[in-house]
Design an enzyme around this catalytic site. Structure first.
Site, PDB file in Angstrom:
ATOM      1  CE1 TYR A 140     -16.423 -40.086 -18.922  1.00  0.00           C
ATOM      2  CE2 TYR A 140     -16.575 -41.492 -19.796  1.00  0.00           C
ATOM      3  CZ  TYR A 140     -16.657 -40.552 -20.112  1.00  0.00           C
ATOM      4  OH  TYR A 140     -15.817 -40.075 -20.844  1.00  0.00           O
ATOM      5  CE  LYS A 191     -13.004 -24.730 -12.525  1.00  0.00           C
ATOM      6  NZ  LYS A 191     -12.450 -23.846 -13.403  1.00  0.00           N
ATOM      7  CG  ASP A 223      -9.718 -22.923 -15.323  1.00  0.00           C
ATOM      8  OD1 ASP A 223      -9.389 -23.652 -14.532  1.00  0.00           O
ATOM      9  OD2 ASP A 223     -10.202 -22.254 -15.366  1.00  0.00           O
ATOM     10  CG  ASP A 247     -13.382 -38.323 -22.474  1.00  0.00           C
ATOM     11  OD1 ASP A 247     -12.402 -39.593 -23.163  1.00  0.00           O
ATOM     12  OD2 ASP A 247     -14.263 -38.045 -22.524  1.00  0.00           O
ATOM     13  CG  ASP A 251      -9.662 -37.145 -27.444  1.00  0.00           C
ATOM     14  OD1 ASP A 251      -9.414 -38.144 -26.878  1.00  0.00           O
ATOM     15  OD2 ASP A 251     -10.494 -36.973 -27.932  1.00  0.00           O
TER      16      ASP A 251
END
Ligand code: IPM
Ligand code: MG
Length: 356
Positions: A140, A191, A223, A247, A251
């Site tokens: 970001y 990751k 993942d 982020d 959700d």
């Protein structure tokens, strides 16, 4: 006396913030406390008034407050603007300016909402997890970033996922400390099979973990984590992760609870704090008095807990929400059960039930 800066923002932001303030006023009257609230514009509302997503004076007011309560920013009207002028920049400026590196997004499932979740009752029943998202670093904010023109006229967009040791250390520490007040389990999501930034992330989290031998630490690739959240969300207690992974995963976690309209958040730094619902400005239902104010009301509960350390009052607000959900629903939660109510009525019902 507590100073709270209120930033309603755009879309449903002002509607849900009104209800949250109703609840805060009730808290103030039952507990004989004074919350000194001041309002300012951010996002699209600020673009309209000042020509920029946030002005310096608002940032200064935020710094001078004990806490900030934010609604939501953004809308189709401003989606066409260039990156630095987008309403979302106000959020990033607040996060960066106030040093709010730890974003807490708790996802718990209300027993009355088991049928509102798209997942099976037996999968979501008892879910109680906390996403701890790093909020002031990673892709970001990483540089270099931009869109460059190639000699052949084609373009290239690029961003940088970057984490320094101290950034990982402080967010990991928060996660372990929070886990100590819960079920003492931390899953760090990365990751590390692909990204160097994740390899460092994993190394630093592991180091910090050694100082918390009473907390069980494990690591998960992002993942797999996305899959595990749907397959068996009850395995999670505290999940700590990067800005972008957090982020996305928050959700996903929100949908376990039935509606993204249920998820509150706290963004904490070493000196400042901001509270906001996880959901966005929902332009499609803005102004219709249909939005679910619960995420913002629960964000007030988090403010009472984390900034003001008024734990009983935080619990009282959370209890009031649970009581109301036994009978009433905003449209986002409406299944076969419950009586449909508007945003403002939902706020009234919850405020009525707040006790000292
Ligand atoms: C969130 C939002 C923001 C983010 C946007 C609006 C900038 O999606 O708080 O999750 O990406 O952080
Ligand atoms: Mg988001």
């Amino acid at each position: 006396m507590y100073k709270v800066l209120v930033l309603p923002g755009d879309g449903v932001g002002p509607e849900v913030v009104d209800e949250a303030l109703k609840v805060l006023r009730k808290v103030s009257s039952v507990a004989h406390l004074v919350f000194d609230t001041e309002e300012a514009v951010v996002g699209g509302a600020s673009l309209e008034r000042h020509g920029v997503p946030i002005i310096e004076a608002t940032l200064s007011k935020a710094k001078a407050s004990d806490a900030v309560l934010l609604g939501a920013v953004g809308g189709p009207k401003w989606d066409v603007l260039d990156h630095p002028m987008r309403p979302e920049q106000a959020l990033l400026a607040l996060r960066e300016g106030l040093g709010l590196y730890a974003n807490l997004r708790p996802a718990t499932i209300d027993p009355n909402l088991l049928d509102a979740s798209p997942l099976k009752r037996e999968v979501v029943e008892g879910v109680d997890l906390l996403v701890v998202r790093e909020l002031t670093g990673g892709i970001y904010f990483g540089k270099p970033r931009g869109i460059k023109k190639n000699p052949d006229g084609s373009e290239q967009g690029f961003n940088t996922e970057i984490y320094a040791t101290h950034e990982v250390e402080r967010i990991a520490r928060r996660a372990f400390e929070l886990a100590r007040k819960r079920r003492r389990k931390v899953v760090s999501v990365d990751k590390a099979n692909i990204l160097e930034s994740s390899i460092l992330w994993r190394k630093v989290v592991t180091e910090v973990g050694k100082r918390f031998p009473d907390v069980q630490l494990s690591h998960m690739y992002v993942d797999n984590c996305a899959m595990q959240l749907i397959r068996n969300p009850k395995q999670f207690d505290v999940m700590v992760t990067t800005n972008m992974f957090g982020d996305i995963l928050s959700d996903e976690a929100a949908m376990l609870t039935g509606s993204i309209g249920m998820l509150p958040s706290a963004s904490l730094g070493d000196r400042h704090a901001l509270y906001e619902p996880v959901h966005g400005s929902a332009p499609d239902i803005a102004g219709k008095n249909e939005a679910n104010p619960i995420a913002t009301i629960l964000s007030v509960a988090l403010m009472l807990r984390y900034t003001f350390e008024l734990h009983d009052l935080a619990l009282s607000v959370e209890r009031a929400v649970r009581e109301v959900l036994k009978g009433y629903r905003t449209v986002d939660l409406l299944q076969e059960h419950g009586q449909p109510v508007s945003c403002s009525r939902m706020g009234d019902l919850i405020a009525e039930r707040v006790r000292s």
